[in-house]
Design a protein around this motif. Structure first.
Motif, PDB file in Angstrom:
ATOM      1  N   PRO A  20       0.776  -1.223   0.000  1.00 21.96           N
ATOM      2  CA  PRO A  20       0.000   0.000   0.000  1.00 21.96           C
ATOM      3  C   PRO A  20       0.815   1.283   0.000  1.00 21.96           C
ATOM      4  O   PRO A  20       0.257   2.344  -0.236  1.00 21.96           O
ATOM      5  N   VAL A  21       2.114   1.269   0.251  1.00 25.58           N
ATOM      6  CA  VAL A  21       2.870   2.516   0.406  1.00 25.58           C
ATOM      7  C   VAL A  21       2.859   3.360  -0.853  1.00 25.58           C
ATOM      8  O   VAL A  21       2.425   4.513  -0.831  1.00 25.58           O
ATOM      9  N   ALA A  22       3.339   2.837  -1.974  1.00 21.59           N
ATOM     10  CA  ALA A  22       3.453   3.628  -3.196  1.00 21.59           C
ATOM     11  C   ALA A  22       2.085   4.083  -3.701  1.00 21.59           C
ATOM     12  O   ALA A  22       1.891   5.248  -4.039  1.00 21.59           O
ATOM     13  N   GLN A  23       1.137   3.178  -3.733  1.00 22.57           N
ATOM     14  CA  GLN A  23      -0.193   3.536  -4.223  1.00 22.57           C
ATOM     15  C   GLN A  23      -0.875   4.511  -3.263  1.00 22.57           C
ATOM     16  O   GLN A  23      -1.503   5.474  -3.702  1.00 22.57           O
ATOM     17  N   TRP A  24      -0.736   4.283  -1.971  1.00 25.17           N
ATOM     18  CA  TRP A  24      -1.357   5.156  -0.988  1.00 25.17           C
ATOM     19  C   TRP A  24      -0.832   6.581  -1.133  1.00 25.17           C
ATOM     20  O   TRP A  24      -1.612   7.537  -1.145  1.00 25.17           O
ATOM     21  N   LEU A  25       0.471   6.746  -1.288  1.00 25.53           N
ATOM     22  CA  LEU A  25       1.045   8.083  -1.450  1.00 25.53           C
ATOM     23  C   LEU A  25       0.574   8.728  -2.750  1.00 25.53           C
ATOM     24  O   LEU A  25       0.277   9.923  -2.787  1.00 25.53           O
ATOM     25  N   ARG A  26       0.504   7.939  -3.816  1.00 23.59           N
ATOM     26  CA  ARG A  26       0.047   8.478  -5.104  1.00 23.59           C
ATOM     27  C   ARG A  26      -1.400   8.941  -5.024  1.00 23.59           C
ATOM     28  O   ARG A  26      -1.745  10.040  -5.468  1.00 23.59           O
ATOM     29  N   LEU A  27      -2.247   8.119  -4.413  1.00 21.81           N
ATOM     30  CA  LEU A  27      -3.663   8.483  -4.294  1.00 21.81           C
ATOM     31  C   LEU A  27      -3.844   9.673  -3.363  1.00 21.81           C
ATOM     32  O   LEU A  27      -4.676  10.549  -3.626  1.00 21.81           O
ATOM     33  N   GLU A  35      -0.062  10.284 -14.429  1.00 21.67           N
ATOM     34  CA  GLU A  35       0.432  11.588 -13.976  1.00 21.67           C
ATOM     35  C   GLU A  35       1.719  11.446 -13.161  1.00 21.67           C
ATOM     36  O   GLU A  35       2.665  12.218 -13.334  1.00 21.67           O
ATOM     37  N   LEU A  36       1.757  10.449 -12.266  1.00 16.48           N
ATOM     38  CA  LEU A  36       2.963  10.223 -11.483  1.00 16.48           C
ATOM     39  C   LEU A  36       4.126   9.836 -12.390  1.00 16.48           C
ATOM     40  O   LEU A  36       5.240  10.350 -12.228  1.00 16.48           O
ATOM     41  N   ALA A  37       3.877   8.961 -13.328  1.00 13.70           N
ATOM     42  CA  ALA A  37       4.929   8.536 -14.252  1.00 13.70           C
ATOM     43  C   ALA A  37       5.484   9.720 -15.033  1.00 13.70           C
ATOM     44  O   ALA A  37       6.703   9.847 -15.194  1.00 13.70           O
ATOM     45  N   GLU A  38       4.601  10.581 -15.499  1.00 12.14           N
ATOM     46  CA  GLU A  38       5.040  11.757 -16.249  1.00 12.14           C
ATOM     47  C   GLU A  38       5.900  12.669 -15.380  1.00 12.14           C
ATOM     48  O   GLU A  38       6.957  13.132 -15.803  1.00 12.14           O
ATOM     49  N   ARG A  39       5.470  12.903 -14.146  1.00  9.83           N
ATOM     50  CA  ARG A  39       6.231  13.767 -13.241  1.00  9.83           C
ATOM     51  C   ARG A  39       7.592  13.183 -12.886  1.00  9.83           C
ATOM     52  O   ARG A  39       8.553  13.910 -12.683  1.00  9.83           O
ATOM     53  N   ARG A  64      13.311   9.992  -7.003  1.00  8.99           N
ATOM     54  CA  ARG A  64      12.551  10.572  -8.112  1.00  8.99           C
ATOM     55  C   ARG A  64      11.052  10.510  -7.840  1.00  8.99           C
ATOM     56  O   ARG A  64      10.312  11.475  -8.107  1.00  8.99           O
ATOM     57  N   LEU A  65      10.589   9.391  -7.325  1.00 12.54           N
ATOM     58  CA  LEU A  65       9.168   9.251  -7.010  1.00 12.54           C
ATOM     59  C   LEU A  65       8.768  10.209  -5.892  1.00 12.54           C
ATOM     60  O   LEU A  65       7.696  10.820  -5.952  1.00 12.54           O
ATOM     61  N   ALA A  66       9.617  10.345  -4.882  1.00 14.23           N
ATOM     62  CA  ALA A  66       9.315  11.272  -3.789  1.00 14.23           C
ATOM     63  C   ALA A  66       9.172  12.693  -4.314  1.00 14.23           C
ATOM     64  O   ALA A  66       8.219  13.399  -3.959  1.00 14.23           O
ATOM     65  N   LYS A  67      10.091  13.106  -5.164  1.00 16.94           N
ATOM     66  CA  LYS A  67      10.014  14.451  -5.736  1.00 16.94           C
ATOM     67  C   LYS A  67       8.727  14.624  -6.540  1.00 16.94           C
ATOM     68  O   LYS A  67       8.030  15.626  -6.423  1.00 16.94           O
ATOM     69  N   ALA A  68       8.390  13.613  -7.342  1.00 19.85           N
ATOM     70  CA  ALA A  68       7.173  13.666  -8.159  1.00 19.85           C
ATOM     71  C   ALA A  68       5.914  13.703  -7.290  1.00 19.85           C
ATOM     72  O   ALA A  68       4.901  14.278  -7.679  1.00 19.85           O
ATOM     73  N   LEU A  69       5.993  13.101  -6.094  1.00 15.77           N
ATOM     74  CA  LEU A  69       4.849  13.071  -5.177  1.00 15.77           C
ATOM     75  C   LEU A  69       4.804  14.294  -4.271  1.00 15.77           C
ATOM     76  O   LEU A  69       3.882  14.449  -3.479  1.00 15.77           O
ATOM     77  N   GLY A  70       5.823  15.144  -4.368  1.00 16.74           N
ATOM     78  CA  GLY A  70       5.862  16.339  -3.533  1.00 16.74           C
ATOM     79  C   GLY A  70       6.174  16.024  -2.081  1.00 16.74           C
ATOM     80  O   GLY A  70       5.676  16.693  -1.174  1.00 16.74           O
TER      81      GLY A  70
END
Length: 87
Positions: A20-27, A35-39, A64-70
């Motif tokens: 649930p971590v990656a999806q939970w943060l994205r949602l 959108e996450l992939a593009e960022r 990179r994912l953290a930056k894209a997720l803010g």
């Protein structure tokens, strides 16, 4: 937006940075996989594979994912530690 972090049948275990971590943060950020992939400048299917536990991101990818997720990478890692019962 409040997002439930309960695990459904069929979801992968938390042996890697995955649902649930990656999806939970994205949602929680209100982003689609696309959108996450593009960022993060990665392919959408890679985001899906991470969330399903089929791929484990490198440390550079976590940044990179953290930056894209803010957010910051340590927030992602801290949540994973908690999910794995390490904190």
């Amino acid at each position: 937006m409040k997002v439930s972090r309960t695990r459904n049948a069929g979801q992968a275990s938390s042996d890697s940075l995955e649902c649930p971590v990656a999806q939970w943060l994205r949602l929680a950020a209100g982003l689609s996989q696309e959108e996450l992939a593009e960022r993060a400048n990665i392919h959408r299917t890679y985001v899906s594979q991470i969330e399903r536990g089929l791929k484990s991101p490198t440390l550079v990818m976590v940044f990179r994912l953290a930056k894209a997720l803010g957010t910051i990478p340590s927030k992602i890692l801290k949540q994973l530690e908690s999910d794995l019962g390490m904190s």
